[in-house]
Design an enzyme around this catalytic site. Structure first.
Site, PDB file in Angstrom:
ATOM      1  N   ASP A  14       0.927  -1.268   0.130  1.00 18.62           N
ATOM      2  CA  ASP A  14      -0.071  -0.060  -0.040  1.00 18.62           C
ATOM      3  C   ASP A  14       0.886   1.164   0.033  1.00 18.62           C
ATOM      4  OD1 ASP A  14      -2.364   1.922   0.129  1.00 18.62           O
ATOM      5  OD2 ASP A  14      -2.589   1.109   2.307  1.00 18.62           O
TER       6      ASP A  14
ATOM      7  N   GLU B 243      -3.193  10.434   0.207  1.00 14.49           N
ATOM      8  CA  GLU B 243      -4.496   9.496   0.323  1.00 14.49           C
ATOM      9  C   GLU B 243      -4.863   9.085   1.788  1.00 14.49           C
ATOM     10  OE1 GLU B 243      -6.947   6.207  -0.171  1.00 14.49           O
ATOM     11  OE2 GLU B 243      -4.954   6.288   0.761  1.00 14.49           O
ATOM     12  N   GLU B 244      -3.874   8.760   2.581  1.00 11.36           N
ATOM     13  CA  GLU B 244      -4.115   8.046   3.697  1.00 11.36           C
ATOM     14  C   GLU B 244      -4.609   9.096   4.756  1.00 11.36           C
ATOM     15  OE1 GLU B 244      -4.095   4.916   3.935  1.00 11.36           O
ATOM     16  OE2 GLU B 244      -2.361   4.093   2.520  1.00 11.36           O
TER      17      GLU B 244
END
Ligand SMILES: [Zn+2]
Length: 837
Positions: free
Chosen positions: A588, A619-620
């Site tokens: 990831d 994004e996280e």
């Protein structure tokens, strides 16, 4: 109909503050929609990222609701503060004489000016709604000042509830009014109701000034009349011992509260002001019948009233600025608690609510200042929820820790940075969009030197949550930009080596710079045009292959591959054994980036416009990278998004519904359960039904997941629980509303159980891939991605190798065979999708 918002029509708005108060905590990324009618139309966790969102710097709270004010008394500020030892000014009654002197001199013009001044200062302090306890009725014309108060509020733009007072006598036992008091006089009930009903265009309340000014018989009729008209009822209960003594002497030894309790009528529309010396048992009986108390800490301090006993009020408390000597609602909150600390020598005294303990002191104080005030005034405001009035205050708090923001605002310092009444910004908020657009320089062309020009943070001075990276034992790898770039360049075109070199770059959310620099170098060396788009101090990468002769390719690719550059903390570097590659981002999504790079390079070797690449930051955490990428003007027909999906093309990204259920019970001894009702029993019933319910499921999309993540409640093992709450998280394959309807339906079967939505996200339906792609397995994703944040006319295809269950944890890895097979898989996907263009 309300004065402040009735004739204002606003365009629809969508705002997103840095942090938004949900009722229990601050959350990031909450989008609040405001309808043209000034009502909140949506509250969502960034369900889309259109450009019409106004970004608000600071923390967004419901506007403060001031449940008790006498606006004209603002003119008394600073007066009567010189004392001789024997002065009668040293008591409340001396102050009252001062107030009567003012009344004698106040004409219509001065009266209005006082109201305008006072309401203006209230807006400055973040008060969006005021309950004006109005007893100063008459000027040259009878009741002239009633409409002046309303006009002043309208002019200023504050929401007002006119609490119009009945005032007949000068003291208990029907004492005649003094000269000054004649300007307050209401002659009889018929005339009073007639005047009140003539103002029915406005939000109103019924008021008995006090037990001094209203006979118990009329008091009963006023309480009942308010109930019949569905209006709130307010009254000064008592703040001075002398008025209780007078009341007892006149009315069978009854306290003012006892007089009220002896009325055979529900009291859930009644708010009593001050209640400084009320007896505990009487107060408990009052709140048990639905009554509320308005405490005015600064006024009660200024007038030497005393400190009320809050615990028996069971949290049925709202706040008022009363004499308006100081207008600061944060200070009212602060002094509600400080008064109790001074009185009891204990901290957190406000937390002792009835028989329960509410640990989050600041949240409880804020509830009094917003939700409970709105309840006392019968106004649909006080919470940031769909259907509530769009009344907000934006605060600037110098605090980085989200848990400490509200305590810092209340007990430390905060500046009002914007005020909204019914969707209209009556005090401007500062928007980060100006600084953001100043920062949105897109660098075209080849740039490897990333050290300059991109370090300025456009959001300086605002609280930003940064992921803290734990020190890593093997964290000795050189993390300089030059070293990161060198390792990636050395890895060349071997996918495992390239993935390793990317894992070895620490790029936790917020520090993706070196990762972007290394990827840029790798691509530029192979003839790609890489545009770096600043996102704060980091940047997104938009990559298109140049023509063979080095010219920039002007035809935009129809298919893009996309994933994110950031990883979750803590970072740790790579290790490889015979079967797996381990390290932060192994699945990831560093391995996915490596596979995309090599796949894109392979594809463009033969067809130089076949595929574009879009790599984004954050994004996280906040999705701000993808949100920013919307400004690039990319509009591909297909966007292949890389996340570890177990080699399945995703049909549906599940949605989310997070809600809190609250059950209220009636306490009783557990040996005599028929005398009460257990909130825990009710909650168990509700949860049982919800867990047994057949929520939507399908063979291809999977099931609706239900998780009861938290339960709390009860006060003692031998008592029926007064309160119980539970937090639920649903992973949805259908719209949140379908599940919410079921939850609310179950709750409604029980005496007093309610559901409150914390966040909700629609599922992302990608079932179109069934008709687009052959030779791949299909599945469902139970995690969030960047897809909902990207605006484009095309279709997203979510695909990657490795498992999300192996991400975000210390064993994060990807099998080497899965990593190696990902390159041909991406090539195959791009080819299939290109054929459809
Ligand atoms: Zn008052």
């Amino acid at each position: 109909m309300t004065v402040a918002s009735s004739d204002i029509t606003q365009p629809n708005q969508r705002i997103c503050a840095e942090w938004t108060w949900t009722g229990t905590s601050f959350e990031r990324g909450i989008f609040v929609g405001i309808g043209a009618d000034g009502v909140i139309s949506s509250v969502e966790l960034s369900e889309s990222s259109d450009h019409n969102v106004n970004h608000v710097d600071g923390i967004l709270l419901p506007g403060f609701v001031n449940a008790h004010s006498h606006a004209f008394q603002r003119l008394l500020r600073g007066k009567g503060e010189v004392y001789s030892s024997a002065s009668k000014h040293n008591s409340f009654w001396g102050w009252r004489d001062e107030m009567y002197n003012l009344v004698n001199t106040l004409g219509a013009k001065e009266f209005k000016a006082a109201c305008v001044l006072c309401f203006t200062e209230m807006l400055d302090a973040g008060i969006t709604c005021v309950g004006e306890f109005h007893y100063f009725h008459h000027g040259d014309m009878p009741y002239q000042y009633d409409s002046i108060v309303l006009e002043a509020a309208k002019e200023v733009g504050i929401r007002i509830v006119l609490l119009n007072a009945y005032y007949e006598f000068a003291g208990c036992g029907k004492k005649e009014l003094s000269e000054a008091q004649k300007r307050f006089e209401t002659h009889d009930l018929d005339a009073y109701w007639k005047q009140l009903d003539s103002l029915s265009d406005y939000k109103r309340g019924v008021v008995a000034h006090s037990i001094r000014a209203v006979d118990p018989v009329e008091l009963g009729l006023l309480v009942r009349g308010a109930r019949d008209r569905n209006l709130p009822f307010h009254m000064h209960l008592e703040e001075q011992v002398a008025e209780i003594e007078q009341c007892k002497a006149s009315f069978d030894n009854k306290t003012p509260l006892r007089v009220l309790l002896d009325l055979d009528i529900s009291l859930d529309h009644v708010t009593l002001v001050h209640c400084t010396h009320s007896e505990d048992a009487e107060m408990q009986a009052f709140v048990a019948r639905g009554g509320m108390v308005c405490v005015c800490p600064l006024t009660e301090g200024a007038l030497a009233d005393g400190l009320p006993n809050l615990q028996p009020m069971s949290g049925q408390i709202c706040l008022g600025t009363d004499c308006n000597a100081r207008i600061d609602f944060l200070e009212e909150m602060r002094w509600l608690e400080y008064g109790q600390r001074v009185k009891t020598n204990r901290r957190g005294a406000v937390c002792h609510v009835g028989t329960t303990w509410v640990p989050d002191l600041s949240a409880e104080l804020l509830r009094y200042a917003t939700e409970m005030g709105a309840k006392a005034l019968g106004v649909d405001a006080g919470c940031i929820e769909v259907g509530k009035l769009a009344d907000f205050v934006v605060l600037k708090v110098d605090c980085e820790n989200v848990m400490e923001m509200l305590p810092t605002a209340i007990f430390g310092d905060a500046a009002v940075g914007g005020v909204c009444v019914g969707g209209k910004w009556v005090r401007e908020y500062t928007s980060s969009s100006a600084t953001v657009s100043a920062d949105s320089r897109v660098r075209k062309g080849v740039t490897v030197d990333v050290g300059t020009g991109f370090v300025k943070n456009g959001n300086s001075g605002t609280p930003q949550k940064r992921a803290r990276v734990e020190p890593c034992e093997e964290g000795s790898l050189d993390q300089s930009e030059a070293a990161c770039v060198r390792r990636v360049m050395d890895a060349g075109d071997d996918v495992v080596a390239l993935a390793r070199s990317l894992v070895d770059i620490n790029s936790t959310s917020g520090s993706e710079q070196h990762m972007a620099a290394a990827v840029t170098s790798w691509l530029v060396a192979r003839g790609w045009n890489v545009a770096q788009q600043a996102v704060g101090s980091r940047y997104n990468l938009h990559c298109v292959r140049n023509h063979a002769n080095g010219e920039v390719n002007s035809a935009p690719p129809k298919v893009y591959m996309n994933t994110h550059l950031d990883v979750v903390p803590p970072w740790f570097p790579s290790t490889v054994d015979d079967t797996n590659l381990y390290g932060r981002g192994a699945c990831d999504t560093k391995s996915l980036i490596a596979a995309m790079l090599i796949a894109a390079q392979t594809l463009t070797e033969t067809n130089r416009s076949a595929v574009g690449l879009l790599f984004v930051v954050s994004e996280e955490t906040t999705h701000e990278g993808m949100i920013k990428a919307n400004e690039l003007g990319i509009n591909p027909q297909y966007l292949i998004v890389g996340e570890p999906t177990d080699a399945k093309v995703v049909l549906l990204q599940k949605g989310i519904l997070k809600c809190t259920l609250t059950a209220k019970g009636v306490a009783a001894h557990s040996g005599y359960p028929h005398l009460g009702r257990s909130a825990i029993d009710d909650m168990l019933g509700v949860l049982g039904e919800i867990r047994a319910y057949a929520f939507p499921q399908s063979e291809s999309l999977g099931v609706t997941n239900v998780n009861v993540g938290k339960i709390s409640g009860g006060q003692a093992v031998n008592a029926l629980a007064e309160e119980c709450s539970a937090e639920l998280l649903f992973r949805l394959i259908s719209a949140p509303e379908t599940v919410l309807e079921v939850v609310e339906g179950v709750c409604s079967k029980y005496a007093d159980v309610s559901a409150k939505v914390i966040t909700k996200n629609d599922p992302v339906d990608m079932t179109y891939v069934n008709d687009l792609i052959t030779g791949f397995d299909f599945g469902t994703a139970c995690f969030n991605t960047d897809i909902p944040y990207f605006n484009f006319d095309g279709k997203a295809v979510l695909y990657g190798h490795g498992s999300i269950t192996d991400a975000h944890c210390p064993r994060e890895y990807i099998a080497l065979k899965d990593l190696k097979s990902l390159v041909p898989a991406y090539v195959d996907l791009v080819k299939q999708l290109s054929d459809k263009c």
